[in-house]
Scaffold this active site. Structure first.
Site, PDB file in Angstrom:
ATOM      1  N   GLY A 103     -12.658 -13.951  20.135  1.00 55.41           N
ATOM      2  CA  GLY A 103     -12.838 -14.815  21.293  1.00 55.41           C
ATOM      3  C   GLY A 103     -11.669 -15.759  21.478  1.00 55.41           C
ATOM      4  O   GLY A 103     -11.313 -16.498  20.563  1.00 55.41           O
ATOM      5  N   GLY A 105     -10.245 -18.789  24.065  1.00 53.99           N
ATOM      6  CA  GLY A 105     -10.629 -19.670  25.156  1.00 53.99           C
ATOM      7  C   GLY A 105      -9.562 -20.693  25.457  1.00 53.99           C
ATOM      8  O   GLY A 105      -8.474 -20.680  24.877  1.00 53.99           O
ATOM      9  N   GLU A 107      -9.738 -23.928  24.874  1.00 57.71           N
ATOM     10  CA  GLU A 107      -9.631 -24.993  23.882  1.00 57.71           C
ATOM     11  C   GLU A 107      -9.918 -24.534  22.465  1.00 57.71           C
ATOM     12  O   GLU A 107      -9.974 -25.348  21.545  1.00 57.71           O
ATOM     13  CB  GLU A 107     -10.564 -26.146  24.265  1.00 57.71           C
ATOM     14  CG  GLU A 107     -10.166 -26.805  25.593  1.00 57.71           C
ATOM     15  CD  GLU A 107     -11.047 -27.977  25.954  1.00 57.71           C
ATOM     16  OE1 GLU A 107     -12.160 -28.080  25.399  1.00 57.71           O
ATOM     17  OE2 GLU A 107     -10.627 -28.796  26.787  1.00 57.71           O
ATOM     18  N   LYS A 124     -12.736 -20.593  13.490  1.00 54.94           N
ATOM     19  CA  LYS A 124     -12.479 -21.175  14.808  1.00 54.94           C
ATOM     20  C   LYS A 124     -11.316 -22.148  14.723  1.00 54.94           C
ATOM     21  O   LYS A 124     -11.349 -23.097  13.947  1.00 54.94           O
ATOM     22  CB  LYS A 124     -13.729 -21.893  15.322  1.00 54.94           C
ATOM     23  CG  LYS A 124     -13.562 -22.509  16.711  1.00 54.94           C
ATOM     24  CD  LYS A 124     -14.881 -23.089  17.211  1.00 54.94           C
ATOM     25  CE  LYS A 124     -14.756 -23.656  18.612  1.00 54.94           C
ATOM     26  NZ  LYS A 124     -16.058 -24.178  19.116  1.00 54.94           N
ATOM     27  N   GLY A 194     -22.902 -11.788  19.470  1.00 51.90           N
ATOM     28  CA  GLY A 194     -23.687 -11.865  20.696  1.00 51.90           C
ATOM     29  C   GLY A 194     -22.778 -12.006  21.891  1.00 51.90           C
ATOM     30  O   GLY A 194     -21.554 -12.032  21.762  1.00 51.90           O
ATOM     31  N   ASP A 229     -22.291 -30.739  26.167  1.00 57.33           N
ATOM     32  CA  ASP A 229     -21.533 -29.779  26.976  1.00 57.33           C
ATOM     33  C   ASP A 229     -22.327 -28.480  27.102  1.00 57.33           C
ATOM     34  O   ASP A 229     -21.765 -27.391  27.162  1.00 57.33           O
ATOM     35  CB  ASP A 229     -20.168 -29.508  26.334  1.00 57.33           C
ATOM     36  CG  ASP A 229     -19.231 -28.725  27.252  1.00 57.33           C
ATOM     37  OD1 ASP A 229     -19.305 -28.908  28.482  1.00 57.33           O
ATOM     38  OD2 ASP A 229     -18.427 -27.926  26.737  1.00 57.33           O
ATOM     39  N   ASN A 234     -21.976 -21.833  26.624  1.00 55.05           N
ATOM     40  CA  ASN A 234     -22.050 -22.255  25.225  1.00 55.05           C
ATOM     41  C   ASN A 234     -23.328 -21.777  24.549  1.00 55.05           C
ATOM     42  O   ASN A 234     -23.797 -22.380  23.583  1.00 55.05           O
ATOM     43  CB  ASN A 234     -21.956 -23.783  25.130  1.00 55.05           C
ATOM     44  CG  ASN A 234     -20.595 -24.290  25.564  1.00 55.05           C
ATOM     45  OD1 ASN A 234     -19.592 -23.615  25.360  1.00 55.05           O
ATOM     46  ND2 ASN A 234     -20.557 -25.458  26.175  1.00 55.05           N
TER      47      ASN A 234
END
Length: 300
Positions: A103, A105, A107, A124, A194, A229, A234
């Site tokens: 993944g 993104g 940020e 992450k 997921g 958020d 999310n």
């Protein structure tokens, strides 16, 4: 090749003195965008000739940027910061090897990885400042009042915040990834396979999913935490239909002066998404009562 992949590949080319120099630049970047050569010299405790040679090496490896005017200065990039974090996590026996990206993104970037026990985990890397420093300051109040804050320090604070939140909510029974370790801007956590709720075209019994999400928001609130958020971007849904709440770096505590307003926004985001896309009939007021029941916000 991404910065994390390049970091994992480059780490074997560095010696301890090279890592010491990167650590010195890291310290200097707390106060400077470009760290003066004299400060790198002071922190690294190397002689000037060797430092100059090793800085050229790091520049050629594309780990640091060099400026000549108005003073000789150096700045590390995300590849170097990734390298320092990965090196620390390997030395502390929290990681063995970095795997493929799962993944990317605006940020944060997330990768699969392996621990020394051969356990598959997620890694992450927070990457604040990659888009807009001004927008980052506006959204994240834990950095808003600081006059100088490099992307490096912003990203580290985001990781520290999310790691702290994940520890609290996971222990509180919230369906969130279990955090294992954190270093600099990097978190090692449970891997969740997921897809984003936003990408799901159709749900069987969508109201059940909404109630499940609200129940997890209630559990988080019971621990004193508000996501801050929360949206369809999310939340992950597995093939088995289990929901997971992810991305917690902007969390706030229940005693925050604007906690009620921020929780309203979180709940509203989810309820209105389900009303719009999945035609559920649950109202905002019903959702609010479910989440705040038994908390100090119940009568607000």
């Amino acid at each position: 090749m991404s910065s994390a992949e390049k970091a994992a590949e480059t780490i074997t080319e560095l010696e301890n003195y090279d890592l010491r120099i990167l650590n010195s630049i890291e310290i200097g970047m707390i106060q400077h965008e470009m760290v003066p050569f004299e400060e790198v010299l002071k922190y690294s405790r190397l002689n000037e000739t060797e430092l100059e040679w090793r800085l050229r090496k790091l520049n050629e490896l594309e780990l640091v940027y060099r400026q000549s005017e108005p003073y000789l200065g150096f700045m590390m990039n995300y590849t170097a910061y990734d390298l320092l974090a990965l090196n620390a996590l390997v030395k502390s026996e929290n990681l063995e090897a970095l795997g493929p990206s799962i993944g990317l993104g605006k940020e944060a970037d997330v990768y699969q990885a392996i621990t020394p026990e051969n356990k598959v985990v997620a890694v992450k890397f927070h990457r604040l400042g990659r888009t807009s420093f001004r927008d980052t300051r506006r959204k994240r109040e834990y950095i808003a009042d600081r006059k100088h804050m490099s992307w490096l320090y912003q990203s580290r604070l985001a990781a520290e915040n999310e790691y702290e939140a994940l520890k609290i909510v996971h222990e509180g029974g919230v369906a969130s990834p279990e955090p294992y370790s954190q270093n600099r801007h990097c978190i090692v956590m449970q891997i969740i396979e997921g897809i984003q709720l936003s990408e799901v075209i159709e749900l069987d019994y969508p109201n059940d999913y909404l109630l499940d999400i609200l129940e997890n928001a209630r559990k988080a609130l019971k621990t004193g935490i508000i996501h801050s958020d929360l949206s369809e971007y999310n939340i992950l849904i597995t093939e088995e239909g289990k929901i997971w709440l992810i991305d917690w770096p902007q969390y706030i505590r229940l005693d925050h002066p604007n906690s009620g307003e921020i929780l309203e926004r979180d709940i509203g985001n989810i309820v209105y998404f389900f009303q719009r896309k999945h035609m559920v009939e649950t109202t905002f007021d019903e959702a609010w009562e479910l989440v705040v029941e038994g908390t100090i916000l119940e009568s607000s």
